[in-house]
Design a protein around this motif. Structure first.
Motif, PDB file in Angstrom:
ATOM      1  N   GLY A   1      41.395  42.628  43.540  1.00 26.97           N
ATOM      2  CA  GLY A   1      41.099  41.698  42.455  1.00 26.97           C
ATOM      3  C   GLY A   1      39.787  41.951  41.759  1.00 26.97           C
ATOM      4  O   GLY A   1      38.960  42.763  42.193  1.00 26.97           O
ATOM      5  N   SER A   2      39.574  41.226  40.668  1.00 28.75           N
ATOM      6  CA  SER A   2      38.354  41.408  39.878  1.00 28.75           C
ATOM      7  C   SER A   2      37.117  40.941  40.646  1.00 28.75           C
ATOM      8  O   SER A   2      36.031  41.484  40.466  1.00 28.75           O
ATOM      9  CB  SER A   2      38.463  40.691  38.534  1.00 28.75           C
ATOM     10  OG  SER A   2      38.749  39.328  38.728  1.00 28.75           O
ATOM     11  N   SER A   3      37.273  39.947  41.531  1.00 30.91           N
ATOM     12  CA  SER A   3      36.116  39.518  42.333  1.00 30.91           C
ATOM     13  C   SER A   3      35.731  40.615  43.327  1.00 30.91           C
ATOM     14  O   SER A   3      34.546  40.806  43.627  1.00 30.91           O
ATOM     15  CB  SER A   3      36.397  38.199  43.051  1.00 30.91           C
ATOM     16  OG  SER A   3      37.557  38.306  43.845  1.00 30.91           O
TER      17      SER A   3
ATOM     18  N   ARG B   1      36.168  43.839  42.723  1.00 30.75           N
ATOM     19  CA  ARG B   1      35.536  44.868  41.893  1.00 30.75           C
ATOM     20  C   ARG B   1      34.079  44.521  41.618  1.00 30.75           C
ATOM     21  O   ARG B   1      33.193  45.367  41.733  1.00 30.75           O
ATOM     22  CB  ARG B   1      36.283  45.027  40.564  1.00 30.75           C
ATOM     23  CG  ARG B   1      35.645  46.107  39.698  1.00 30.75           C
ATOM     24  CD  ARG B   1      36.049  46.117  38.256  1.00 30.75           C
ATOM     25  NE  ARG B   1      37.395  45.682  38.005  1.00 30.75           N
ATOM     26  CZ  ARG B   1      38.198  46.196  37.106  1.00 30.75           C
ATOM     27  NH1 ARG B   1      37.795  47.209  36.381  1.00 30.75           N
ATOM     28  NH2 ARG B   1      39.388  45.717  36.902  1.00 30.75           N
ATOM     29  N   LYS B   2      33.837  43.263  41.265  1.00 25.49           N
ATOM     30  CA  LYS B   2      32.477  42.809  40.969  1.00 25.49           C
ATOM     31  C   LYS B   2      31.580  42.976  42.199  1.00 25.49           C
ATOM     32  O   LYS B   2      30.443  43.428  42.101  1.00 25.49           O
ATOM     33  CB  LYS B   2      32.535  41.334  40.541  1.00 25.49           C
ATOM     34  CG  LYS B   2      31.412  40.907  39.658  1.00 25.49           C
ATOM     35  CD  LYS B   2      31.818  39.671  38.879  1.00 25.49           C
ATOM     36  CE  LYS B   2      31.070  38.472  39.407  1.00 25.49           C
ATOM     37  NZ  LYS B   2      31.371  37.254  38.681  1.00 25.49           N
TER      38      LYS B   2
ATOM     39  N   CYS C   1      41.447  47.937  39.717  1.00 25.22           N
ATOM     40  CA  CYS C   1      41.965  46.673  40.241  1.00 25.22           C
ATOM     41  C   CYS C   1      43.486  46.697  40.201  1.00 25.22           C
ATOM     42  O   CYS C   1      44.055  47.001  39.154  1.00 25.22           O
ATOM     43  CB  CYS C   1      41.508  45.542  39.335  1.00 25.22           C
ATOM     44  SG  CYS C   1      40.265  44.527  40.032  1.00 25.22           S
TER      45      CYS C   1
ATOM     46  N   ASN D   1      45.146  43.916  40.911  1.00 25.77           N
ATOM     47  CA  ASN D   1      45.487  42.514  40.664  1.00 25.77           C
ATOM     48  C   ASN D   1      46.589  42.050  41.608  1.00 25.77           C
ATOM     49  O   ASN D   1      47.576  41.453  41.202  1.00 25.77           O
ATOM     50  CB  ASN D   1      45.856  42.285  39.198  1.00 25.77           C
ATOM     51  CG  ASN D   1      44.686  42.571  38.283  1.00 25.77           C
ATOM     52  OD1 ASN D   1      43.578  42.100  38.521  1.00 25.77           O
ATOM     53  ND2 ASN D   1      44.911  43.376  37.267  1.00 25.77           N
TER      54      ASN D   1
END
Length: 113
Positions: free
Chosen positions: A11-13, A15-16, A30, A32
């Motif tokens: 997910g994007s979290s 990745r961050k 990602c 997703n």
């Protein structure tokens, strides 16, 4: 510029989280969560000649993603977080840094405690 290493997260979290820890140029993809056959084929075609790492959550969805990558992209290296943290985004920065460093991915020094 094409980066030699590719890190695949869910997910994007995720990745961050890993983006702030990594200190070298790494492409972070990602999925997703779920990933279809067509998307998997695109990843295999595009990244077959690069160092691909899979960092998935320590849960059922992460296990399914790993299973798919092991079957369709056996060259990918799998990185594992401690099952106690369950999610990459929830794991402590220092733990993620240690996992990445063990895979020869450079991390920022402040995350090595």
């Amino acid at each position: 510029m094409e980066m030699a290493k590719v890190l695949i997260v869910e997910g994007s979290s995720d990745r961050k989280k890993v983006k702030k820890i990594i200190s070298e140029p790494v492409e972070i993809l990602c999925t997703n969560g779920t990933i279809g056959v067509q998307k998997m084929d695109e990843i295999v075609d595009e990244y077959f000649d690069r160092d691909v790492f899979v960092l998935a959550d320590a849960d059922d969805a992460g296990d399914r993603l790993r299973s798919l990558f092991k079957k369709e992209f056996p060259e990918a290296r799998h990185l594992f977080i401690d099952r106690a943290y369950r999610e990459v985004a929830a794991a402590p920065d220092q733990h993620i840094a240690a996992v990445l460093l063990h895979a020869n991915i450079d991390v920022h020094k402040e995350f090595l405690a």
